[in-house]
Design a protein around this motif. Sequence first.
Motif, short mmCIF file in Angstrom:
data_model
loop_
_atom_site.label_atom_id
_atom_site.label_comp_id
_atom_site.label_asym_id
_atom_site.label_seq_id
_atom_site.Cartn_x
_atom_site.Cartn_y
_atom_site.Cartn_z
N MET A 1 0.85 -1.19 0.00
CA MET A 1 0.00 0.00 0.00
C MET A 1 0.89 1.24 0.00
N SER A 2 0.44 2.33 -0.64
CA SER A 2 1.24 3.54 -0.72
C SER A 2 0.41 4.75 -0.33
N GLU A 3 1.11 5.87 -0.11
CA GLU A 3 0.43 7.10 0.23
C GLU A 3 -0.38 7.59 -0.96
N ILE A 4 -1.42 8.32 -0.70
CA ILE A 4 -2.29 8.84 -1.74
C ILE A 4 -2.12 10.35 -1.80
N THR A 5 -1.67 10.89 -2.95
CA THR A 5 -1.50 12.32 -3.11
C THR A 5 -2.84 12.94 -3.52
N THR A 6 -3.21 14.01 -2.87
CA THR A 6 -4.50 14.64 -3.13
C THR A 6 -4.30 16.14 -3.23
N PRO A 7 -5.26 16.88 -3.77
CA PRO A 7 -5.13 18.33 -3.89
C PRO A 7 -4.98 18.98 -2.53
N GLU A 8 -4.29 20.12 -2.51
CA GLU A 8 -4.10 20.86 -1.27
C GLU A 8 -5.44 21.23 -0.67
N GLY A 9 -5.62 21.05 0.61
CA GLY A 9 -6.86 21.37 1.29
C GLY A 9 -7.64 20.14 1.66
N ALA A 10 -7.54 19.07 0.86
CA ALA A 10 -8.30 17.86 1.15
C ALA A 10 -7.80 17.18 2.41
N ASN A 11 -6.52 17.33 2.69
CA ASN A 11 -5.94 16.68 3.87
C ASN A 11 -5.42 17.70 4.88
N SER A 12 -5.95 18.94 4.79
CA SER A 12 -5.45 19.98 5.67
C SER A 12 -5.68 19.65 7.14
N GLN A 13 -6.81 18.98 7.44
CA GLN A 13 -7.10 18.64 8.83
C GLN A 13 -6.05 17.68 9.38
N LEU A 14 -5.72 16.65 8.60
CA LEU A 14 -4.71 15.69 9.02
C LEU A 14 -3.37 16.40 9.22
N GLY A 15 -3.00 17.27 8.28
CA GLY A 15 -1.74 17.99 8.39
C GLY A 15 -1.69 18.89 9.60
N GLN A 16 -2.78 19.61 9.86
CA GLN A 16 -2.82 20.52 11.01
C GLN A 16 -2.74 19.74 12.32
N CYS A 17 -3.43 18.60 12.38
CA CYS A 17 -3.41 17.80 13.60
C CYS A 17 -2.04 17.17 13.83
N LEU A 18 -1.40 16.73 12.74
CA LEU A 18 -0.06 16.16 12.87
C LEU A 18 0.91 17.23 13.36
N LYS A 19 0.81 18.42 12.81
CA LYS A 19 1.71 19.50 13.22
C LYS A 19 1.49 19.86 14.68
N ALA A 20 0.21 19.92 15.12
CA ALA A 20 -0.09 20.26 16.50
C ALA A 20 0.45 19.19 17.45
N ALA A 21 0.28 17.91 17.07
CA ALA A 21 0.78 16.82 17.90
C ALA A 21 2.30 16.82 17.97
N ARG A 22 2.93 17.11 16.85
CA ARG A 22 4.40 17.15 16.81
C ARG A 22 4.94 18.29 17.68
N GLN A 23 4.36 19.48 17.53
CA GLN A 23 4.83 20.63 18.29
C GLN A 23 4.58 20.45 19.78
N ALA A 24 3.46 19.80 20.13
CA ALA A 24 3.17 19.56 21.55
C ALA A 24 4.21 18.67 22.19
N ARG A 25 4.85 17.83 21.39
CA ARG A 25 5.90 16.93 21.89
C ARG A 25 7.29 17.53 21.76
N GLY A 26 7.35 18.75 21.24
CA GLY A 26 8.64 19.42 21.10
C GLY A 26 9.55 18.77 20.08
N LEU A 27 8.96 18.23 19.00
CA LEU A 27 9.73 17.50 18.00
C LEU A 27 9.80 18.26 16.68
N THR A 28 10.90 18.08 15.96
CA THR A 28 11.02 18.57 14.60
C THR A 28 10.52 17.47 13.66
N LEU A 29 10.29 17.84 12.39
CA LEU A 29 9.89 16.83 11.41
C LEU A 29 10.97 15.76 11.26
#
Length: 226
Positions: free
Chosen positions: A1-29
């Motif tokens: 199985m592979s990642e699915i590329t989609t237009p910008e905005g369709a996965n903005s919620q996932l991206g925002q939540c990942l960024k919030a979770a990462r920053q809350a843990r004090g981690l870089t990408l």
Amino acid sequence: MSEITTPEGANSQLGQCLKAARQARGLTLKQVAERTGMALSTLSKVENGLMSLTYDKLLQLTSGLKMEIAELFNPAVAAPVQGRPVTARRSISRAGQGQVITTKFYTYTYQCTDLIGKRMVPIVAEVRARSLEEFGPLLRHGGEEYFLVTSGRVAVHTEFYAPEILGEGDGIYLDSTMGHAYLNAGEAPSAKGVCLCTSEAPDLYDQLRQIASRDVAPLGNDELPP
């Protein structure tokens, strides 16, 4: 199985939540990539809303970050509260569990060590030293802390105040950057308490372990390595 590329905005919620979770843990990408084994470019595209992830990749990501999948899709969980994102993290510490550092004069058992980037470090402390000569240099580290005596009597020595004696049920809140030490002031071989250390620094746990490890004694059969 592979990642699915989609237009910008369709996965903005996932991206925002990942960024919030990462920053809350004090981690870089880059650190997230190292912990999860995922490509840095993939994580960057996800955070920017340019890519989604298949279920197996989501499991890989959340497992590496020790978080629940729901945290990546629930806006209420990831939404900032008073400027800080809610991570919905939790950890249960059972009796007898914890990371143990033992010296001749005290034993510290660090709780909930499965969580990374904590801003609060809970410690179960057993104090045996009866004098500053035994204890060594006063402790100093960033943040603040609260110490609650659960058994025995504890003498609290601080840099700018006269020593105070605390009995069972007594507690003290202090500035951790001020030199301080907890000593056994009772008749029993040791006094016990719970110490909660707080700091904005994401590496507080590592700082405290390094300080406590200065006088580590040889490990016994029932002790964990620091």
